[in-house]
Design an enzyme around this catalytic site. Structure first.
Site, PDB file in Angstrom:
ATOM      1  N   SER A 138      33.306  46.311  50.187  1.00 31.49           N
ATOM      2  CA  SER A 138      32.921  46.858  48.745  1.00 31.49           C
ATOM      3  C   SER A 138      32.318  47.987  48.489  1.00 31.49           C
ATOM      4  O   SER A 138      32.621  48.944  49.070  1.00 31.49           O
ATOM      5  CB  SER A 138      32.362  45.728  47.752  1.00 31.49           C
ATOM      6  OG  SER A 138      32.549  45.715  46.618  1.00 31.49           O
ATOM      7  N   ASP A 181      41.943  38.875  44.999  1.00 28.93           N
ATOM      8  CA  ASP A 181      41.388  40.243  44.503  1.00 28.93           C
ATOM      9  C   ASP A 181      42.430  41.180  44.489  1.00 28.93           C
ATOM     10  O   ASP A 181      42.915  41.865  45.405  1.00 28.93           O
ATOM     11  CB  ASP A 181      40.318  40.523  45.701  1.00 28.93           C
ATOM     12  CG  ASP A 181      39.718  41.980  45.511  1.00 28.93           C
ATOM     13  OD1 ASP A 181      39.930  42.261  44.084  1.00 28.93           O
ATOM     14  OD2 ASP A 181      39.082  42.435  46.414  1.00 28.93           O
ATOM     15  N   HIS A 184      37.259  38.634  45.595  1.00 25.40           N
ATOM     16  CA  HIS A 184      36.735  40.001  46.188  1.00 25.40           C
ATOM     17  C   HIS A 184      35.651  39.574  47.272  1.00 25.40           C
ATOM     18  O   HIS A 184      35.845  40.218  48.356  1.00 25.40           O
ATOM     19  CB  HIS A 184      36.167  40.705  45.097  1.00 25.40           C
ATOM     20  CG  HIS A 184      35.447  41.962  45.612  1.00 25.40           C
ATOM     21  ND1 HIS A 184      36.382  42.788  46.065  1.00 25.40           N
ATOM     22  CD2 HIS A 184      34.392  42.658  45.311  1.00 25.40           C
ATOM     23  CE1 HIS A 184      35.744  43.861  46.484  1.00 25.40           C
ATOM     24  NE2 HIS A 184      34.612  43.803  45.957  1.00 25.40           N
TER      25      HIS A 184
END
Length: 265
Positions: free
Chosen positions: A165, A216, A243
């Site tokens: 991320s 996601d 995610h």
């Protein structure tokens, strides 16, 4: 009279045999059952062996001085008896927006890597965990320099870089500038993948495991599409995961991580 005497003798013999059989029956039954119980016990041992003793892995913490100072956690590689050994590879773990190096300790990733012979280094990026924020990491080049400084100071020569991320702000620019310093790359739905051209991606030779959760549909799908342009990649799409897919399905993630690392050696 003889006939009656004979019948009484026969009845006495039958009664005696009945009594003897009654007295001997428990030992006969016990003797006939014991072998089957032994076989059953042997079968249980063969099918369900006792688990191996857990290896106690120490996760030490440290702080690298500089601007900003960087807090990190480290698990050193050990063998089956818990003795420290030379690392098979060095794995540097970054983290996402809502997490820190502690996430990898709590998830068991640091201990897992160490017990499989890898040196694991998880860093708190500036402004997260125990690392203070700093204006010195506001540009791509500054973030690349910071990551390079961290690895150089801790003796990491050819790292396997794991980057979920938000940490893509650090890992993707580093990959583009210093891919030769990376033995492997594991992006987990990172940010920043849209900033580069197909030609830039195709020039990267670093083996890459692209990881994302099937649920996601934002960063996961977007990063997957862009990172697929890397010439030496494989993909782990984690069904039913969001995610932070490595937290939704840690067992599946850890197995894929170890499989990927084993192919890099």
């Amino acid at each position: 009279m003889n006939f009656l005497r004979n019948r009484l003798v026969v009845l006495g013999l039958v009664l005696l045999a009945t009594v003897l059989l009654y007295l001997l029956l428990p030992s006969i039954r016990q003797g006939s059952m014991e072998p089957s119980l032994d076989v059953q016990r042997m079968g249980l041992v063969a099918v369900s062996p006792p688990p191996p003793p857990a290896i106690n892995v120490s996760v030490r913490t440290g702080q690298l001085p500089g601007d900003p100072p960087l807090f990190f956690r480290e698990a050193l590689p050990v063998d089956g008896s818990g003795r420290q050994i030379l690392p098979r590879l060095q794995v540097v773990l970054l983290h996402g927006q809502a997490f820190s190096s502690k996430t990898w300790e709590e998830l068991g990733t640091l201990a897992l890597l160490a017990t499989n012979g890898y040196q694991a280094l998880a860093v708190d990026l500036p402004g997260f965990g125990n690392s203070p924020d700093s204006d010195a990491v506001k540009t791509d080049q500054h973030r690349v320099d910071l990551l390079g400084r961290f690895m150089e100071a801790l003796g990491v020569r050819t790292a396997v870089l794991l980057s979920p991320s938000m940490s893509g702000h650090y890992s993707i620019p580093f990959l583009m500038k210093h891919s030769a310093q990376l033995h492997g790359f594991i992006p987990i739905a990172p940010v920043g993948t849209r900033s580069y051209t197909p030609q830039q991606y195709q020039g990267i030779q670093t083996p890459t495991l692209i990881v994302f959760g099937a649920l996601d549909t934002n960063l996961g799908a977007q990063s997957h599409k862009n990172l697929m342009q890397l010439p030496h990649h494989s993909v782990l799409k984690m069904e039913g995961a969001r995610h932070a897919c490595y937290m939704d399905k840690p067992r599946e993630f850890h197995q894929a991580l170890l499989d990927f690392l084993s192919k890099l050696e």
